[in-house]
Write a protein that holds these residues in place. Structure first.
Motif, PDB file in Angstrom:
ATOM      1  N   ASP A 244     105.414 -47.850  73.611  1.00 47.61           N
ATOM      2  CA  ASP A 244     105.126 -49.078  74.375  1.00 47.61           C
ATOM      3  C   ASP A 244     103.613 -49.318  74.476  1.00 47.61           C
ATOM      4  O   ASP A 244     103.137 -50.445  74.303  1.00 47.61           O
ATOM      5  CB  ASP A 244     105.743 -48.948  75.780  1.00 47.61           C
ATOM      6  CG  ASP A 244     105.820 -50.286  76.508  1.00 47.61           C
ATOM      7  OD1 ASP A 244     106.123 -51.301  75.853  1.00 47.61           O
ATOM      8  OD2 ASP A 244     105.572 -50.323  77.719  1.00 47.61           O
ATOM      9  N   SER A 275     114.016 -51.497  71.013  1.00 45.56           N
ATOM     10  CA  SER A 275     113.880 -52.838  71.607  1.00 45.56           C
ATOM     11  C   SER A 275     112.406 -53.224  71.730  1.00 45.56           C
ATOM     12  O   SER A 275     112.032 -54.380  71.512  1.00 45.56           O
ATOM     13  CB  SER A 275     114.578 -52.912  72.968  1.00 45.56           C
ATOM     14  OG  SER A 275     113.901 -52.143  73.934  1.00 45.56           O
ATOM     15  N   VAL A 276     111.537 -52.246  72.060  1.00 48.25           N
ATOM     16  CA  VAL A 276     110.091 -52.501  72.153  1.00 48.25           C
ATOM     17  C   VAL A 276     109.528 -52.871  70.781  1.00 48.25           C
ATOM     18  O   VAL A 276     108.751 -53.828  70.642  1.00 48.25           O
ATOM     19  CB  VAL A 276     109.346 -51.266  72.728  1.00 48.25           C
ATOM     20  CG1 VAL A 276     107.835 -51.420  72.607  1.00 48.25           C
ATOM     21  CG2 VAL A 276     109.724 -51.055  74.193  1.00 48.25           C
ATOM     22  N   HIS A 279     110.860 -56.333  69.717  1.00 48.50           N
ATOM     23  CA  HIS A 279     110.197 -57.367  70.521  1.00 48.50           C
ATOM     24  C   HIS A 279     108.760 -57.596  70.042  1.00 48.50           C
ATOM     25  O   HIS A 279     108.308 -58.744  69.916  1.00 48.50           O
ATOM     26  CB  HIS A 279     110.184 -56.953  71.994  1.00 48.50           C
ATOM     27  CG  HIS A 279     109.318 -57.817  72.850  1.00 48.50           C
ATOM     28  ND1 HIS A 279     109.713 -59.068  73.288  1.00 48.50           N
ATOM     29  CD2 HIS A 279     108.051 -57.635  73.324  1.00 48.50           C
ATOM     30  CE1 HIS A 279     108.739 -59.610  73.999  1.00 48.50           C
ATOM     31  NE2 HIS A 279     107.722 -58.768  74.039  1.00 48.50           N
ATOM     32  N   THR A 280     108.043 -56.501  69.770  1.00 52.37           N
ATOM     33  CA  THR A 280     106.636 -56.622  69.359  1.00 52.37           C
ATOM     34  C   THR A 280     106.516 -57.305  68.001  1.00 52.37           C
ATOM     35  O   THR A 280     105.676 -58.199  67.829  1.00 52.37           O
ATOM     36  CB  THR A 280     105.952 -55.238  69.323  1.00 52.37           C
ATOM     37  OG1 THR A 280     106.178 -54.584  70.579  1.00 52.37           O
ATOM     38  CG2 THR A 280     104.465 -55.366  69.090  1.00 52.37           C
ATOM     39  N   SER A 283     107.153 -60.969  68.569  1.00 50.85           N
ATOM     40  CA  SER A 283     106.059 -61.689  69.228  1.00 50.85           C
ATOM     41  C   SER A 283     104.869 -61.874  68.298  1.00 50.85           C
ATOM     42  O   SER A 283     104.043 -62.764  68.500  1.00 50.85           O
ATOM     43  CB  SER A 283     105.633 -60.961  70.502  1.00 50.85           C
ATOM     44  OG  SER A 283     105.155 -59.672  70.195  1.00 50.85           O
ATOM     45  N   ALA A 290     110.992 -57.224  62.215  1.00 47.16           N
ATOM     46  CA  ALA A 290     111.820 -57.112  63.425  1.00 47.16           C
ATOM     47  C   ALA A 290     113.276 -56.854  63.037  1.00 47.16           C
ATOM     48  O   ALA A 290     113.928 -55.960  63.583  1.00 47.16           O
ATOM     49  CB  ALA A 290     111.722 -58.391  64.259  1.00 47.16           C
ATOM     50  N   VAL A 308     118.177 -54.306  73.252  1.00 52.46           N
ATOM     51  CA  VAL A 308     117.675 -54.448  71.876  1.00 52.46           C
ATOM     52  C   VAL A 308     118.192 -55.741  71.241  1.00 52.46           C
ATOM     53  O   VAL A 308     117.479 -56.401  70.471  1.00 52.46           O
ATOM     54  CB  VAL A 308     118.011 -53.194  71.029  1.00 52.46           C
ATOM     55  CG1 VAL A 308     119.476 -53.126  70.660  1.00 52.46           C
ATOM     56  CG2 VAL A 308     117.142 -53.142  69.777  1.00 52.46           C
ATOM     57  N   ASN A 310     118.690 -58.451  72.944  1.00 49.55           N
ATOM     58  CA  ASN A 310     117.837 -59.471  73.572  1.00 49.55           C
ATOM     59  C   ASN A 310     116.493 -59.580  72.855  1.00 49.55           C
ATOM     60  O   ASN A 310     115.950 -60.682  72.701  1.00 49.55           O
ATOM     61  CB  ASN A 310     117.610 -59.157  75.054  1.00 49.55           C
ATOM     62  CG  ASN A 310     118.816 -59.480  75.916  1.00 49.55           C
ATOM     63  OD1 ASN A 310     119.734 -60.180  75.488  1.00 49.55           O
ATOM     64  ND2 ASN A 310     118.823 -58.987  77.137  1.00 49.55           N
ATOM     65  N   SER A 311     115.941 -58.428  72.430  1.00 52.46           N
ATOM     66  CA  SER A 311     114.678 -58.443  71.682  1.00 52.46           C
ATOM     67  C   SER A 311     114.845 -59.187  70.364  1.00 52.46           C
ATOM     68  O   SER A 311     113.964 -59.937  69.941  1.00 52.46           O
ATOM     69  CB  SER A 311     114.196 -57.012  71.414  1.00 52.46           C
ATOM     70  OG  SER A 311     113.815 -56.379  72.615  1.00 52.46           O
TER      71      SER A 311
END
Length: 481
Positions: A244, A275-276, A279-280, A283, A290, A308, A310-311
């Motif tokens: 993270d 999931s992190v 998401h990264t 973004s 991803a 995950v 949701n990401s």
């Protein structure tokens, strides 16, 4: 030792008994949730002056499970929560649980009613209910309010409450300081007390996260190395924090390298880590990476959870690939992963930002059948209608939210009050602001300032003085008599 072999009839009877017990247990949980929802409706629909009698007349029976559920629902409305807390304490055959006290301590601290918070702690002390977690909550709340010295005092005073501080409490203090961006103070305390409390992997993980929030990547790496040198093996929590920290520092590829270097026989990457990463990458508009990371997770045998997914939904929303978003939702259904309010909120936020408001409302109505919207969901919809100057629709969503027993947050009140101010409906805006204050939610300076301007313009100094007095009472006076 005699081993009893069951015949088919005995097996059947055992299955029936087990099934009945499981069914009974799930029924009790469901009953508690239903009763809590009904109590919440009474609390939100009754004037404060007659709340006790309204609850008495409801005939609803309070158990510890019910009380905890209600207090959780109203944890952001300290005043209203405390009134329920006092009322429930008077009910026959009922005593507050430790969890109920903890939620109440959090609620009172949130609205800076520290005298009342310590009254609750002393009440727990008399009933011999105090534990280390109680003081960890107090430290956390003081630190969040940037009352660092009071947080340290709460740690030091534990001895007087017959709870000598241990490593758990020490970690709790460090965590409270690090999460409130006071990592330098945490480091200072760590250096002073490390001989008194031998640090474990959790201690180092807390400091690691603290320097990550600073952000100070060199210090985070230094803590990670110090942890290894001290003989503390990184666990899944440590790896999750390091991933993270690196992702937030824009080093997602380095974070992925750490994940791939993990010994899966000892420590397997978790869905949180994936999931992190997903998401990264999303973004950073690196959609392909991803998706590849998500597929790598599945290939490694890690079953994806709602976080995950949701990401991945967020990554597709960022790329404006709505067909893929709906495909992910279908895949979640096929894999029996139920979307949550966050799934809904990610999609709604994207659609509203893109100006697709009709589609957003359509998604809102459909998602309500799948998952329970939260206060953020309703806030987004109310804000959307307010911005479209469709106040009747905003009001319908507001009433529906209250009917469902979802407690409005400060932001929910704020967007509706702002919408009413834009329409020049100061009377309704004042009613909502008063209701907000009575529930123990302090309006932001922006919200109060907007309404203040309108009241001054209309020459309603009397109403402004009344609301000012109510706000000052909430901030300066204890909630108890």
């Amino acid at each position: 030792m005699t081993i009893k072999i069951l015949n088919n009839q005995s097996r059947s009877r055992c299955k029936t008994i087990l099934s009945a017990k499981l069914h009974s247990s799930s029924e009790q949980v469901r009953d508690a949730a239903d009763i809590a929802k009904n109590i919440s409706k009474v609390m939100m629909s009754s004037p404060q002056i007659v709340l006790d009698s309204a609850l008495d007349q409801s005939g609803l029976r309070v158990t510890q499970e019910v009380a905890e559920e209600v207090l959780n629902r109203f944890r952001n409305a300290g005043l209203l929560a405390y009134r329920f807390f006092q009322w429930s304490e008077k009910q026959r055959h009922y005593e507050h649980s430790v969890r109920a006290y903890h939620v109440m301590i959090e609620s009172t601290a949130k609205i800076k009613q520290y005298k009342l918070m310590w009254d609750l702690i002393n009440s727990m002390r008399k009933k011999k209910l105090l534990n280390v977690e109680t003081f960890c909550i107090v430290m956390r709340k003081y630190a969040r309010a940037q009352r660092v010295e009071e947080a340290v005092y709460a740690f030091n005073v534990m001895e007087k409450y017959d709870l000598p501080p241990n490593l758990v409490a020490f970690n709790g203090l460090l965590s409270a300081l690090c999460k409130s961006k006071n990592v330098r103070k945490a480091e200072e305390i760590f250096e002073k007390m490390r001989d008194r409390f031998v640090p474990d992997s959790k201690t180092y993980s807390i400091l690691l996260e603290g320097w990550g929030k600073e952000p100070n990547l060199p210090k985070a790496r230094e803590v990670f190395r110090e942890m290894i040198d001290a003989g503390c093996d990184p666990d899944i929590v440590t790896y999750s924090i390091m991933v993270d920290v690196l992702c937030k520092a824009g080093r997602v590829d380095e974070a992925l390298g750490i994940v791939r270097s993990m010994d899966t026989r000892v420590c397997k990457p978790s869905t949180f880590i994936y999931s992190v990463l997903v998401h990264t990458y999303g973004s950073e508009n690196r959609l392909e990476e991803a998706v590849d990371t998500f597929l790598e997770m599945e290939r490694s045998g890690v079953r994806g959870d709602v976080a995950v997914f949701n990401s991945l939904i967020g990554a597709f929303c960022k790329a404006n690939r709505m067909k893929n978003v709906y495909r992910v939702l279908r895949e979640m259904k096929s894999k029996e992963v139920t979307p949550n309010s966050k799934s809904c909120n990610i999609i709604l936020r994207h659609l509203i930002d893109c100006g697709e408001r009709d589609e957003a409302f359509d998604v809102f109505r459909k998602m309500m059948r799948v998952c329970e919207p939260d206060a953020d969901t309703y806030t987004m919809m109310i804000k959307m209608f307010c911005e479209k100057r469709e106040m009747e629709s905003a009001d319908r969503v507001w009433r529906y939210m209250r009917k469902k027993g979802v407690f409005p947050s400060m932001h929910t009140f704020a967007v509706l009050i702002h919408g009413l101010c834009e329409e020049g409906n100061t009377q309704r805006a004042c009613v909502l602001l008063e209701e907000m204050i009575e529930m123990g939610i302090r309006p932001s300076g922006v919200t109060f300032g907007r309404l203040r301007q309108l009241l001054l313009k209309e020459g309603r100094d009397d109403v402004l003085k009344f609301l000012n007095e109510k706000m000052n009472l909430l901030v300066n006076e204890p909630l108890c008599d």
